[in-house]
Write a protein that holds these residues in place. Structure first.
Motif, PDB file in Angstrom:
ATOM      1  N   ASP A 298       0.828  -1.193   0.000  1.00  0.00           N
ATOM      2  CA  ASP A 298       0.000   0.000   0.000  1.00  0.00           C
ATOM      3  C   ASP A 298       0.870   1.254   0.000  1.00  0.00           C
ATOM      4  OD1 ASP A 298      -2.225  -1.568   0.078  1.00  0.00           O
ATOM      5  OD2 ASP A 298      -2.776  -1.097   2.144  1.00  0.00           O
TER       6      ASP A 298
ATOM      7  N   ARG B  78      -0.626  -0.862  -7.716  1.00  0.00           N
ATOM      8  CA  ARG B  78      -0.074   0.218  -6.895  1.00  0.00           C
ATOM      9  C   ARG B  78       0.516   1.318  -7.779  1.00  0.00           C
ATOM     10  NH1 ARG B  78       3.783   1.405  -2.548  1.00  0.00           N
ATOM     11  NH2 ARG B  78       5.460   2.586  -3.532  1.00  0.00           N
TER      12      ARG B  78
ATOM     13  N   GLN C 262      -8.728   4.525   0.470  1.00  0.00           N
ATOM     14  CA  GLN C 262      -7.802   3.662   1.206  1.00  0.00           C
ATOM     15  C   GLN C 262      -8.312   2.239   1.337  1.00  0.00           C
ATOM     16  OE1 GLN C 262      -7.082   7.016   4.339  1.00  0.00           O
ATOM     17  NE2 GLN C 262      -5.495   5.473   4.599  1.00  0.00           N
TER      18      GLN C 262
ATOM     19  N   GLN D 232      -7.022  -0.831  -2.373  1.00  0.00           N
ATOM     20  CA  GLN D 232      -7.032   0.608  -2.569  1.00  0.00           C
ATOM     21  C   GLN D 232      -7.371   0.883  -4.028  1.00  0.00           C
ATOM     22  OE1 GLN D 232      -3.013   1.729  -1.193  1.00  0.00           O
ATOM     23  NE2 GLN D 232      -3.974   2.644   0.608  1.00  0.00           N
TER      24      GLN D 232
END
Length: 240
Positions: free
Chosen positions: A67, A110, A125, A171
């Motif tokens: 993350d 990501r 989030q 996310q």
């Protein structure tokens, strides 16, 4: 110079960012194989090297992984996620250098999120807090249906109005960064791809095409990046 080394030298140089540890090394060979087969010369980039390495490249892949730290985009700090602040800083610096040089960029999972952040965007989030219908399963198999925006680079590349992809994220892109627009969403409405307006190749996908190496259209994303990198290299050579 041998014929083989001469051919290798003409390949556009494309960097792939990963984490420094063994987890980052797991996906690197898949990226490298896809890029080599597309005609590129892949280079692994980790937070242990200087972002100035980007100055030697013709293109960039921002890979998947942990993350992104909430402080990078003004989110709420949580203690139940795994983050890599050194990688965050490294990749943001790499994207800044790529922007200065106008390099083509492919962001993966990501990497798509970080691409959005680098342009002033924000993230959800936890998609399960933001979307009531967000799927709970994660899978490396292509089981998630996503719809591609009618007008956009991604739809032209994949030549489909919808595709099935894998899903390993929790996310996702929230507010779009400057100059970006949504290129794909899933059935819950979650952003699954973003791209830049204009001629520069700047594409982020929420799935992992390197794990779908057996699908020609997914591998085609690496081919498109390589073609864009080769065009940029030729332009730079012509201007020198």
């Amino acid at each position: 110079m041998s014929r083989r080394s001469s051919h290798t030298g003409r390949r556009p140089r494309i960097g792939v960012t990963t984490s420094a540890g063994c987890r980052g090394a797991r996906l690197w060979p898949l990226h490298a194989l896809a890029l080599w087969r597309a005609g590129a010369r892949p280079h692994r980039l980790t937070p242990t090297v200087s972002p100035s390495r980007v100055d030697r490249l013709d293109g960039l892949v921002i890979g998947g992984g942990d993350d992104i730290a909430a402080g990078v985009y003004g989110g709420d700090v949580r203690l139940d996620v795994r983050i890599d602040p050194a990688r965050d800083r490294f990749e943001l610096a790499a994207l800044e250098r790529a922007a200065v040089r106008g390099l083509p960029v492919l962001g993966i999972c990501r990497g798509a999120q970080l691409l959005n952040i680098s342009r002033g965007g924000t993230l959800h989030q936890d998609i399960h807090r933001a979307f009531a219908d967000a799927p709970r399963h994660r899978t490396v198999l292509p089981r998630k249906q996503v719809t591609l925006a009618t007008r956009g680079r991604l739809r032209r590349l994949l030549r489909r109005s919808s595709i099935r992809v894998n899903s390993l994220h929790h996310q996702a892109v929230d507010r779009l960064g400057t100059g970006l627009h949504v290129a794909a969403r899933d059935r819950a409405g979650i952003v699954q791809a973003i791209e830049a307006r204009g001629p520069r190749f700047l594409l982020g996908v929420q799935w992992h095409p390197e794990l779908l190496f057996y699908q020609g259209r997914q591998v085609g994303l690496y081919h498109a990046l390589t073609r864009a990198a080769a065009r940029g290299r030729r332009r730079a050579a012509g201007a020198a």
